[in-house]
Design a protein around this motif. Structure first.
Motif, mmCIF file in Angstrom:
data_model
loop_
_atom_site.group_PDB
_atom_site.id
_atom_site.type_symbol
_atom_site.label_atom_id
_atom_site.label_comp_id
_atom_site.label_asym_id
_atom_site.label_seq_id
_atom_site.Cartn_x
_atom_site.Cartn_y
_atom_site.Cartn_z
ATOM 1 N N LEU A 1 0.836 -1.202 0.000
ATOM 2 C CA LEU A 1 0.000 0.000 0.000
ATOM 3 C C LEU A 1 0.868 1.249 0.000
ATOM 4 N N SER A 2 0.568 2.157 -0.899
ATOM 5 C CA SER A 2 1.243 3.453 -0.867
ATOM 6 C C SER A 2 0.499 4.334 0.147
ATOM 7 N N LYS A 3 1.043 5.512 0.416
ATOM 8 C CA LYS A 3 0.417 6.426 1.378
ATOM 9 C C LYS A 3 -0.983 6.821 0.887
ATOM 10 N N GLU A 4 -1.086 7.111 -0.411
ATOM 11 C CA GLU A 4 -2.385 7.510 -0.971
ATOM 12 C C GLU A 4 -3.401 6.357 -0.887
ATOM 13 N N GLN A 5 -2.951 5.139 -1.204
ATOM 14 C CA GLN A 5 -3.863 3.989 -1.141
ATOM 15 C C GLN A 5 -4.283 3.700 0.296
ATOM 16 N N ASN A 6 -3.362 3.866 1.232
ATOM 17 C CA ASN A 6 -3.682 3.648 2.648
ATOM 18 C C ASN A 6 -4.742 4.653 3.117
ATOM 19 N N ASP A 7 -4.593 5.927 2.694
ATOM 20 C CA ASP A 7 -5.594 6.945 3.064
ATOM 21 C C ASP A 7 -6.962 6.598 2.465
ATOM 22 N N ARG A 8 -6.954 6.167 1.193
ATOM 23 C CA ARG A 8 -8.225 5.788 0.552
ATOM 24 C C ARG A 8 -8.844 4.561 1.228
ATOM 25 N N LEU A 9 -7.979 3.634 1.681
ATOM 26 C CA LEU A 9 -8.489 2.437 2.367
ATOM 27 C C LEU A 9 -9.246 2.841 3.623
ATOM 28 N N TYR A 10 -8.680 3.754 4.410
ATOM 29 C CA TYR A 10 -9.304 4.147 5.670
ATOM 30 C C TYR A 10 -10.457 5.137 5.481
ATOM 31 N N SER A 11 -10.512 5.836 4.332
ATOM 32 C CA SER A 11 -11.594 6.812 4.148
ATOM 33 C C SER A 11 -12.765 6.238 3.346
ATOM 34 N N GLU A 12 -12.493 5.501 2.255
ATOM 35 C CA GLU A 12 -13.568 5.048 1.369
ATOM 36 C C GLU A 12 -14.165 3.701 1.750
ATOM 37 N N VAL A 13 -13.319 2.753 2.119
ATOM 38 C CA VAL A 13 -13.801 1.381 2.346
ATOM 39 C C VAL A 13 -14.793 1.300 3.507
ATOM 40 N N PRO A 14 -14.584 1.959 4.653
ATOM 41 C CA PRO A 14 -15.569 1.839 5.729
ATOM 42 C C PRO A 14 -16.931 2.446 5.396
ATOM 43 N N LYS A 15 -17.025 3.244 4.334
ATOM 44 C CA LYS A 15 -18.302 3.849 3.959
ATOM 45 C C LYS A 15 -19.087 2.984 2.963
ATOM 46 N N MET A 16 -18.459 1.935 2.418
ATOM 47 C CA MET A 16 -19.129 1.069 1.443
ATOM 48 C C MET A 16 -20.149 0.179 2.147
#
Length: 147
Positions: free
Chosen positions: A78-93
């Motif tokens: 995971l890159s820094k950007e992907q890690n941020d997206r993981l914690y911001s987008e995935v829990p909202k799905m």
């Protein structure tokens, strides 16, 4: 043997046979006679040869190689950007699966599976169905109450 009884039933049998024969004769005369269709002109030998030569041999069928998918280059870290997206987008799905995370973040399946397990341990998502082959997650109840 009582012949009087046998002779008594004989006229009835003769009448039914005559009625049957009469019905058959009426049916036979009512049907229109069968006529042959008009004769089609036969081709000469020269015409047949010319048609055979003109046709030639058909092209050979080319077999397809099957449907080919494009080779995807999913990341294994995971890159820094992907890690941020993981914690911001995935829990909202609403429906969270490994394949959905792979498509969204372009990461490998093993990395997505492990990331989802970490998110579940932290309480950001919760498992709905746990199977040996696939786990299906959804949003956490605490986050649904905040919205």
């Amino acid at each position: 043997i009582n012949f009087s009884r046998l002779a008594h039933g004989l006229p009835c049998l003769v009448d039914s046979c005559l009625l049957f024969i009469h019905t058959l004769s009426v049916l036979c005369f009512c049907v229109q006679p069968f006529t042959m269709p008009p004769k089609i002109q036969q081709k000469s030998k020269e015409q047949k040869m010319a048609a055979a030569m003109a046709g030639g041999k058909g092209k050979k069928k080319k077999w397809s190689k099957g449907k080919s998918r494009d080779k995807v280059d999913n990341k294994v870290l995971l890159s820094k950007e992907q890690n941020d997206r993981l914690y911001s987008e995935v829990p909202k799905m609403k429906l969270i699966t490994v394949s959905a995370v792979v498509e969204k973040l372009k990461v490998s399946g093993g990395l997505a599976k492990r990331s989802l397990r970490i998110l579940a341990e932290e309480g950001q998502i919760r498992p709905v169905i746990v199977s040996s082959s696939q786990v299906i997650y959804t949003r956490s109840i605490a986050e649904e109450g905040d919205e």
